[in-house]
Write a protein that holds these residues in place. Sequence first.
Motif, PDB file in Angstrom:
ATOM      1  N   LYS A  75       0.836  -1.197   0.000  1.00 30.19           N
ATOM      2  CA  LYS A  75       0.000   0.000   0.000  1.00 30.19           C
ATOM      3  C   LYS A  75       0.871   1.247   0.000  1.00 30.19           C
ATOM      4  O   LYS A  75       2.035   1.204   0.420  1.00 30.19           O
ATOM      5  CB  LYS A  75      -0.925   0.015   1.218  1.00 30.19           C
ATOM      6  CG  LYS A  75      -1.799  -1.222   1.362  1.00 30.19           C
ATOM      7  CD  LYS A  75      -2.817  -1.331   0.240  1.00 30.19           C
ATOM      8  CE  LYS A  75      -3.696  -2.562   0.430  1.00 30.19           C
ATOM      9  NZ  LYS A  75      -4.687  -2.710  -0.658  1.00 30.19           N
ATOM     10  N   HIS A  76       0.302   2.364  -0.437  1.00 25.01           N
ATOM     11  CA  HIS A  76       1.080   3.604  -0.481  1.00 25.01           C
ATOM     12  C   HIS A  76       0.727   4.491   0.721  1.00 25.01           C
ATOM     13  O   HIS A  76      -0.436   4.839   0.929  1.00 25.01           O
ATOM     14  CB  HIS A  76       0.791   4.378  -1.768  1.00 25.01           C
ATOM     15  CG  HIS A  76       1.439   5.729  -1.776  1.00 25.01           C
ATOM     16  ND1 HIS A  76       2.792   5.905  -2.023  1.00 25.01           N
ATOM     17  CD2 HIS A  76       0.932   6.972  -1.542  1.00 25.01           C
ATOM     18  CE1 HIS A  76       3.080   7.191  -1.934  1.00 25.01           C
ATOM     19  NE2 HIS A  76       1.972   7.861  -1.648  1.00 25.01           N
ATOM     20  N   PHE A  77       1.750   4.852   1.482  1.00 16.73           N
ATOM     21  CA  PHE A  77       1.586   5.789   2.591  1.00 16.73           C
ATOM     22  C   PHE A  77       2.667   6.855   2.470  1.00 16.73           C
ATOM     23  O   PHE A  77       3.847   6.542   2.285  1.00 16.73           O
ATOM     24  CB  PHE A  77       1.707   5.087   3.947  1.00 16.73           C
ATOM     25  CG  PHE A  77       0.746   3.950   4.113  1.00 16.73           C
ATOM     26  CD1 PHE A  77      -0.606   4.192   4.324  1.00 16.73           C
ATOM     27  CD2 PHE A  77       1.176   2.633   4.038  1.00 16.73           C
ATOM     28  CE1 PHE A  77      -1.503   3.145   4.460  1.00 16.73           C
ATOM     29  CE2 PHE A  77       0.292   1.577   4.178  1.00 16.73           C
ATOM     30  CZ  PHE A  77      -1.051   1.841   4.384  1.00 16.73           C
ATOM     31  N   ASP A  78       2.276   8.117   2.582  1.00 15.14           N
ATOM     32  CA  ASP A  78       3.240   9.212   2.525  1.00 15.14           C
ATOM     33  C   ASP A  78       3.887   9.465   3.882  1.00 15.14           C
ATOM     34  O   ASP A  78       5.032   9.918   3.952  1.00 15.14           O
ATOM     35  CB  ASP A  78       2.533  10.492   2.065  1.00 15.14           C
ATOM     36  CG  ASP A  78       1.919  10.332   0.688  1.00 15.14           C
ATOM     37  OD1 ASP A  78       2.677  10.288  -0.294  1.00 15.14           O
ATOM     38  OD2 ASP A  78       0.672  10.220   0.607  1.00 15.14           O
ATOM     39  N   ILE A  79       3.124   9.187   4.939  1.00 16.12           N
ATOM     40  CA  ILE A  79       3.549   9.516   6.303  1.00 16.12           C
ATOM     41  C   ILE A  79       3.100   8.389   7.219  1.00 16.12           C
ATOM     42  O   ILE A  79       2.038   7.793   7.018  1.00 16.12           O
ATOM     43  CB  ILE A  79       2.891  10.848   6.771  1.00 16.12           C
ATOM     44  CG1 ILE A  79       3.253  12.001   5.829  1.00 16.12           C
ATOM     45  CG2 ILE A  79       3.271  11.189   8.211  1.00 16.12           C
ATOM     46  CD1 ILE A  79       2.355  13.223   5.988  1.00 16.12           C
ATOM     47  N   VAL A  80       3.904   8.072   8.238  1.00 16.15           N
ATOM     48  CA  VAL A  80       3.424   7.221   9.324  1.00 16.15           C
ATOM     49  C   VAL A  80       3.408   8.044  10.603  1.00 16.15           C
ATOM     50  O   VAL A  80       4.253   8.914  10.818  1.00 16.15           O
ATOM     51  CB  VAL A  80       4.282   5.940   9.516  1.00 16.15           C
ATOM     52  CG1 VAL A  80       4.179   5.035   8.302  1.00 16.15           C
ATOM     53  CG2 VAL A  80       5.724   6.282   9.834  1.00 16.15           C
ATOM     54  N   HIS A  81       2.426   7.763  11.428  1.00 17.28           N
ATOM     55  CA  HIS A  81       2.241   8.479  12.696  1.00 17.28           C
ATOM     56  C   HIS A  81       2.072   7.424  13.774  1.00 17.28           C
ATOM     57  O   HIS A  81       1.062   6.714  13.804  1.00 17.28           O
ATOM     58  CB  HIS A  81       1.005   9.385  12.592  1.00 17.28           C
ATOM     59  CG  HIS A  81       0.835  10.324  13.744  1.00 17.28           C
ATOM     60  ND1 HIS A  81       0.333  11.608  13.591  1.00 17.28           N
ATOM     61  CD2 HIS A  81       1.080  10.190  15.069  1.00 17.28           C
ATOM     62  CE1 HIS A  81       0.281  12.203  14.763  1.00 17.28           C
ATOM     63  NE2 HIS A  81       0.721  11.357  15.679  1.00 17.28           N
ATOM     64  N   ASN A  82       3.066   7.298  14.640  1.00 19.96           N
ATOM     65  CA  ASN A  82       3.066   6.238  15.649  1.00 19.96           C
ATOM     66  C   ASN A  82       2.553   6.740  16.994  1.00 19.96           C
ATOM     67  O   ASN A  82       3.069   7.720  17.539  1.00 19.96           O
ATOM     68  CB  ASN A  82       4.483   5.680  15.844  1.00 19.96           C
ATOM     69  CG  ASN A  82       4.517   4.652  16.963  1.00 19.96           C
ATOM     70  OD1 ASN A  82       4.091   3.519  16.784  1.00 19.96           O
ATOM     71  ND2 ASN A  82       4.989   5.058  18.136  1.00 19.96           N
ATOM     72  N   GLU A  83       1.531   6.046  17.524  1.00 22.91           N
ATOM     73  CA  GLU A  83       1.011   6.384  18.853  1.00 22.91           C
ATOM     74  C   GLU A  83       1.155   5.224  19.829  1.00 22.91           C
ATOM     75  O   GLU A  83       0.579   5.244  20.910  1.00 22.91           O
ATOM     76  CB  GLU A  83      -0.455   6.800  18.719  1.00 22.91           C
ATOM     77  CG  GLU A  83      -0.583   8.200  18.185  1.00 22.91           C
ATOM     78  CD  GLU A  83      -1.578   8.325  17.041  1.00 22.91           C
ATOM     79  OE1 GLU A  83      -2.213   9.360  16.972  1.00 22.91           O
ATOM     80  OE2 GLU A  83      -1.698   7.414  16.209  1.00 22.91           O
ATOM     81  N   ILE A  84       1.929   4.209  19.449  1.00 15.83           N
ATOM     82  CA  ILE A  84       2.232   3.088  20.342  1.00 15.83           C
ATOM     83  C   ILE A  84       3.394   3.496  21.229  1.00 15.83           C
ATOM     84  O   ILE A  84       4.462   3.864  20.738  1.00 15.83           O
ATOM     85  CB  ILE A  84       2.607   1.823  19.537  1.00 15.83           C
ATOM     86  CG1 ILE A  84       1.524   1.502  18.503  1.00 15.83           C
ATOM     87  CG2 ILE A  84       2.858   0.655  20.468  1.00 15.83           C
ATOM     88  CD1 ILE A  84       0.184   1.154  19.083  1.00 15.83           C
ATOM     89  N   PHE A  85       3.207   3.448  22.534  1.00  9.98           N
ATOM     90  CA  PHE A  85       4.262   3.903  23.453  1.00  9.98           C
ATOM     91  C   PHE A  85       5.384   2.873  23.518  1.00  9.98           C
ATOM     92  O   PHE A  85       6.541   3.167  23.254  1.00  9.98           O
ATOM     93  CB  PHE A  85       3.662   4.137  24.847  1.00  9.98           C
ATOM     94  CG  PHE A  85       4.551   4.934  25.783  1.00  9.98           C
ATOM     95  CD1 PHE A  85       4.298   6.276  26.015  1.00  9.98           C
ATOM     96  CD2 PHE A  85       5.624   4.338  26.421  1.00  9.98           C
ATOM     97  CE1 PHE A  85       5.110   7.016  26.870  1.00  9.98           C
ATOM     98  CE2 PHE A  85       6.435   5.064  27.277  1.00  9.98           C
ATOM     99  CZ  PHE A  85       6.185   6.405  27.496  1.00  9.98           C
ATOM    100  N   PHE A  86       5.054   1.641  23.878  1.00 11.67           N
ATOM    101  CA  PHE A  86       6.062   0.579  24.009  1.00 11.67           C
ATOM    102  C   PHE A  86       6.172  -0.138  22.668  1.00 11.67           C
ATOM    103  O   PHE A  86       5.238  -0.780  22.218  1.00 11.67           O
ATOM    104  CB  PHE A  86       5.647  -0.408  25.106  1.00 11.67           C
ATOM    105  CG  PHE A  86       6.686  -1.465  25.411  1.00 11.67           C
ATOM    106  CD1 PHE A  86       7.697  -1.212  26.310  1.00 11.67           C
ATOM    107  CD2 PHE A  86       6.631  -2.706  24.796  1.00 11.67           C
ATOM    108  CE1 PHE A  86       8.651  -2.177  26.600  1.00 11.67           C
ATOM    109  CE2 PHE A  86       7.573  -3.680  25.075  1.00 11.67           C
ATOM    110  CZ  PHE A  86       8.586  -3.418  25.983  1.00 11.67           C
TER     111      PHE A  86
END
Length: 363
Positions: A86-97
């Motif tokens: 899949k195509h993603f321009d940006i990833v945004h991580n909200e997983i702490f651990f």
Amino acid sequence: MKQPLTVLHFQGRMGKGGAETFMMNAYRNIDRTKIQFDFLIYDDFEDVKPYNKEIHDLGGKIYSVPNPNKNILAYIQAVKRLLKDKHFDIVHNEIFFGGGLNLFLAKQAGISKRVAHSHATTDGKGNNFAINTTRKIFQRMLLKNATDYLACSYEAGIGLYGKNQPFIFVPNGIDLESYQNISQSKEEIRSKIAIPQNALVIGNIGRFEEQKNHDFLIDIFEKVVKKRPNSHLILIGEGSLEEKMKEKVINLGLQSKVSFLGLRDDIPQLLKSMDVFLMPSLYEGLPISAVEAQAANLKIVLSTEVSKETVLSENVHFVSLEETPEKWSEKVLEEPFENNPNEDLFLYDMRKTAIQLEKTYLK
């Protein structure tokens, strides 16, 4: 016409927890001609879908992968495949651990913008040797592979990034007007949820998990009832400990004074029915529910483990978790029960937060 940038949010689950609620608030308010959101969740939580229809209606997609806590190799393979197919321009991580692993995989996949976002002060996983070692590895991976660092509070930023990594404060924005312009009266709302009109109503919003400390909350309420028998407790949320808490309430003979309301869409109205918002959490970043409660002009009683930046109004109190339920009950029962916001509350207007996120994505 230029296609909007696609942001993949590493979320884990899309229930009605604080981080998920924040991101849905952002999704509703962001300029979707420029930015589109997709969400990655764990297959354990595929049946947790209060937002699924709305996400699809807004143009987003939800991708399910194996839970890394159960099979880390299967998780890595699934994420790699997703980022490749899949195509993603940006990833945004909200997983702490474990968020560092997500950003590492995104960098390997050639995604140039990788946003880290802290919503808590700790991961709540304890401090044995194996956990501490893994935590340090993941933190190094996160610091090395993130391009942008966001946090909902100063303490949440320090908790994830340490003291040497600069980060941007992004308020946990809400729709302020929906909490301040409610047509129904308090009496009408209480009548609908079968709560006595003369009751002192104490409320909490949160998942029934260890972090939220419902066990201690019910102990506090038991002491409150002994001092003020017409008190009533509203608990909003779901979780793995819900049935255990219901059993505790029955064992204490409080079942007629406690309402378990589950997941709700009428949070502004329910907050208006309350007098005190009580949150004895074991840890928090800057909880959205406490922002919502202050927007609704409720008196707030929090544990000292909640960020001091949560104070956005005049009538907010912190109590140590080392204090007894008796001491907590005294603070809960102190008058007045009204509250008035200070100017900082208006920083939490979601429209402003959405613009801030847009700038992060587009810069």
